[in-house]
Scaffold this motif. Structure first.
Motif, PDB file in Angstrom:
ATOM      1  N   SER A 325      33.917  57.786  19.370  1.00 19.47           N
ATOM      2  CA  SER A 325      34.349  59.022  20.025  1.00 19.47           C
ATOM      3  C   SER A 325      35.863  59.014  20.228  1.00 19.47           C
ATOM      4  O   SER A 325      36.457  57.952  20.473  1.00 19.47           O
ATOM      5  N   PRO A 326      36.517  60.178  20.150  1.00 24.76           N
ATOM      6  CA  PRO A 326      37.974  60.225  20.400  1.00 24.76           C
ATOM      7  C   PRO A 326      38.344  59.771  21.798  1.00 24.76           C
ATOM      8  O   PRO A 326      39.450  59.271  22.025  1.00 24.76           O
ATOM      9  N   ALA A 330      41.552  57.244  22.825  1.00 30.84           N
ATOM     10  CA  ALA A 330      42.677  58.057  23.306  1.00 30.84           C
ATOM     11  C   ALA A 330      43.683  57.218  24.083  1.00 30.84           C
ATOM     12  O   ALA A 330      44.898  57.380  23.942  1.00 30.84           O
ATOM     13  N   ILE A 359      41.268  65.904  19.968  1.00 31.18           N
ATOM     14  CA  ILE A 359      40.104  65.544  20.794  1.00 31.18           C
ATOM     15  C   ILE A 359      39.162  66.730  20.928  1.00 31.18           C
ATOM     16  O   ILE A 359      37.935  66.598  20.818  1.00 31.18           O
ATOM     17  N   LEU A 362      37.382  67.345  17.486  1.00 31.29           N
ATOM     18  CA  LEU A 362      36.390  66.301  17.200  1.00 31.29           C
ATOM     19  C   LEU A 362      35.191  66.406  18.144  1.00 31.29           C
ATOM     20  O   LEU A 362      34.064  66.081  17.755  1.00 31.29           O
TER      21      LEU A 362
END
Length: 427
Positions: A325-326, A330, A359, A362
């Motif tokens: 996951s972004p 991050a 983000i 995505l």
């Protein structure tokens, strides 16, 4: 129950035999109702709190008319009652959760009241921070002796209040390092909840209380170089998200407190730093390496970043980079952007905005793949929030700004309509 009412009809129609009917009826009559058990626990806790507060109010109403000896006896009375209840529970009701939680909560408040009253009677000097610290340290063994999750939650609240009082509101303020030892002392109980009651409400409350407590108290490290706290919080939220989606927690959905707080916190930090003012201030501020490496903000940032990287490394070992996951990476991308911002505010602002936009896109993509309306709309909200920030930060005409908002609104409608249509076709 409706199934018991239908048993005779099913037996008459030959769907089930008489023996099967008898066994089904016996099973449901002997089955414990979990909702009833939960209500007993809730009412037991509430009852203990109300009785404890009522006792304190009665004593307080007649306080001035009592002699010092009677005041001392009144101060210890709730404590003795609480200890008696806990002893009775351990000896006779150790399997009853309502009794355990209720008696433990009563003793928790009784100890706090007794400490306060004795200090007042004999004029013992001290402040709120020392009072909270003493109270919480005395109550820590109660969590494990009574195996009380409610006292554990109250302990987390108390330690957070103590840390906030010490780090934010006292004068002079100081970093409450002892808080981290105190919160670590509750980890064994939290671990037992994870193993023995992975789907319990107490575990869900612990997730929220621990996550919020760490978020609140982390700010007490802000003493010398406030700007570095953005790095610390970005790493903390990244750690939350990675922990919330790790194998340690049974609930890996967006309902998980760590996952939700980690993702929302990451977006909020990035949106705050998507404005130019912070970076211009950062460039003007003089920071020397020998001062940075000994600053408490830098030390806690390094610790949190290393912990988050360890979780990210474990995640990469079990899944490909495409499945990450972004929100998991991050914080890692934010670190070089932050240090780049000490030289060029334009580059930092551009990269932060690009990161938020990526983000959002995505997240929309993930929601579409998983056929999850909540995740999809979350991604759309991130994009919308970014556009709102730029609405107040750019010199675009009102026509262009209006068109941007219309585009976002149409996007919300179109994407949700398409997904709902797709669900109906699959059904």
């Amino acid at each position: 129950m409706s199934i018991l009412n239908d048993l005779q009809e099913l037996e008459s129609a030959g769907v089930i035999s008489k023996d099967t009917s008898t066994r089904i009826e016996s099973y449901y009559k002997n089955k414990k109702d979990p909702s009833t058990n939960k209500l007993f626990v809730v009412f037991g806790i509430l009852g203990a709190i109300l009785v404890g507060l009522g006792t304190i109010l009665i004593i307080a109403h007649n306080w001035d008319e009592l002699s010092r000896g009677l005041k001392t006896g009144a101060a210890f009375l709730p404590l003795l009652i609480g200890q008696a209840l806990c002893s009775f529970t351990l000896l006779k009701k150790h399997q009853n959760i309502a009794w355990k939680e209720g008696s433990a909560v009563f003793l928790f408040f009784a100890v706090g009241a007794s400490i306060a009253l004795i200090s007042q009677i004999y004029n013992i000097p001290g402040n709120l921070s020392s009072y909270l610290l003493t109270w919480m340290l005395l109550m820590l063994p109660l969590v494990y002796v009574m195996k009380s999750s409610m006292v554990s939650l109250l302990y987390i609240i108390g330690t957070t209040y103590f840390a906030s009082e010490t780090g934010y509101w006292d004068y002079p303020t100081e970093i409450p390092y002892v808080y981290w030892l105190m919160i670590a002392a509750i980890v064994p109980h939290y671990y037992l909840l994870l193993k023995k009651s992975p789907n319990s409400n107490f575990l869900r409350f612990h997730n929220w209380f621990v996550a919020l407590s760490l978020t609140v108290v982390l700010g007490t490290f802000s003493k010398q170089m406030d700007e570095l706290m953005f790095l610390a919080y970005a790493s903390l939220f990244g750690l939350f998200y990675l922990f919330g989606t790790s194998k340690f927690l049974p609930d890996k959905t967006t309902k998980n407190a760590f996952t939700l707080l980690g993702s929302v916190g990451t977006v909020v930090i990035l949106l705050i730093l998507s404005f130019n003012e912070f970076w211009e201030h950062l460039i003007k501020k003089e920071m020397f390496l020998n001062e940075i490496i000994v600053a408490p903000e830098f030390i806690i940032t390094v610790i949190l970043s290393v912990l988050a990287m360890m979780f990210l490394y474990e995640r990469l070992k079990s899944s490909s980079i495409k499945g990450i996951s972004p929100f998991s990476v991050a914080f890692l991308l934010f670190i070089p952007i932050f240090f780049m911002g000490t030289f060029s505010s334009i580059a930092a602002v551009f990269l932060i905005n690009l990161l938020v936009f990526a983000i959002g896109i995505l997240t929309i993509r993930a929601g579409s793949k998983q056929n999850h309306l909540g995740i999809l709309n979350y991604g759309l909200l991130i994009i919308a929030a970014l556009i709102v920030c730029r609405f107040f930060d750019t010199d675009l005409s009102f026509v262009i700004r209006g068109l941007l908002f219309i585009s976002v609104g149409v996007g919300f409608y179109f994407v949700n309509y398409r997904m709902i249509k797709k669900r109906q076709e699959n059904d």
